[in-house]
Design a protein around this motif. Structure first.
Motif: not given
Length: 314
Positions: A1-7, A15-20
């Motif tokens: 998953m990825q973190l939402k950039e607006d958060k 870290y917005g484009t990093a795969q988690i």
């Protein structure tokens, strides 16, 4: 998953484009992975030997076997309880039963429910002659997974007491007896200080019971669930209280909850009596400000007439 950039804030946007990867594991597997990770990936003295890897594999197998055994045990307990009418033999059985029912009622909730004092709940159910699944199923079906973040055991007790306030004294006896056995309990001093204030406490609890019973009858009249417990959301949903009264009721409700479930009160006798009289005044206000709804006024006045003898306390 990825973190939402607006958060993300400015320092975190890289870290917005990093795969988690999110890993979900049992407590047993988590303990094993901690040990395995430290040894295999952070060796303190060189590379692990073949023998050490073999031992790690053995431990991994034991952990997996333990998880399977725990699942079988839980299933066996649930099956035995569902096939017999006998009561819960200990609070472990009661907790397993409640967890299973709640998980089925709220399948989309990932958070683990907070059980609370299942030992106190079990003793209360025994004395109240409710210590069988069939006796509490109706109350469980009305549980709210997230009712003000309160433990499941307290919610269940509240719903039982809401339909039978006479069991309040039974619950208090159980709670006090259990607390006395708890070496870490810190409420004993407050309980001793309250020893001579039983008249004020009795008046306050009686007024609350009448108040709660009146609200249940009003809810039934309005076509709502009449077996609710008094919460902020239900008070608002009744739509009979001005905003300032909701604040007063919620303040009194928290005092009641502290006494019922913790056995502690910071209020002195005069404050308890004042809270009791305040509840009666709120009911009188509702009765007098509902001239267009005679049935509602009749419900409130009927309950008020039952407490004329105690309402003179000041």
């Amino acid at each position: 998953m990825q973190l939402k950039e607006d958060k993300l804030n400015e320092s975190e946007k890289r870290y917005g484009t990093a795969q988690i990867e999110i890993q979900v594991a049992s407590v047993l597997m988590h303990a094993w992975s901690e040990v395995e990770h430290d040894l295999a990936y952070k060796p303190f003295s060189g590379q692990l030997s073949e023998s050490e890897y073999a031992i790690l594999d053995e431990l991994n197998g034991l952990v997996l076997s333990g998880e399977i055994a725990l699942e079988r045990l839980q299933s066996a307990v649930k099956e035995r309880i569902s096939k017999q009418n006998s009561g819960f033999r200990n609070h472990y059985e009661l907790s397993a039963f409640l967890y299973d029912v709640i998980k089925h009622q709220f399948p989309n909730t990932s958070n683990e429910p907070i059980m609370g004092r299942a030992d106190i709940l079990l003793e209360f159910l025994k004395l109240a002659e409710l210590n069988e699944p069939k006796h509490i199923e109706g109350y469980i079906s009305e549980l709210d997974y997230d009712t003000e973040k309160r433990p499941i055991s307290e919610q269940l007790v509240d719903r039982i007491l809401a339909t039978n306030s006479e069991l309040s004294s039974v619950y208090q006896q159980v709670r006090i007896a259990r607390d006395k056995k708890n070496p870490y309990n810190s409420s004993e001093e407050n309980r001793i200080l309250l020893g001579n204030d039983t008249n004020a406490i009795g008046f306050f609890i009686t007024c609350w019971s009448i108040f709660e019973r009146t609200l249940r009858e009003v809810a039934r009249y309005k076509g709502m669930n009449s077996r609710f417990i008094v919460t902020s959301s239900f008070l608002s949903e009744l739509n009979i209280f001005p905003e300032e009264m909701l604040y007063q009721i919620n303040t009194i409700r928290m005092v009641k909850n502290r006494f019922i479930h913790e056995g502690t009160l910071s209020e002195n006798p005069s404050e308890l009596i004042n809270y009791g009289n305040m509840l009666l005044e709120i009911l009188r206000f509702i009765a007098s400000h509902s001239p267009t709804d005679e049935n509602l006024s009749k419900i409130v006045n009927s309950n008020l007439s039952k407490i004329q003898d105690i309402s003179v306390i000041n």
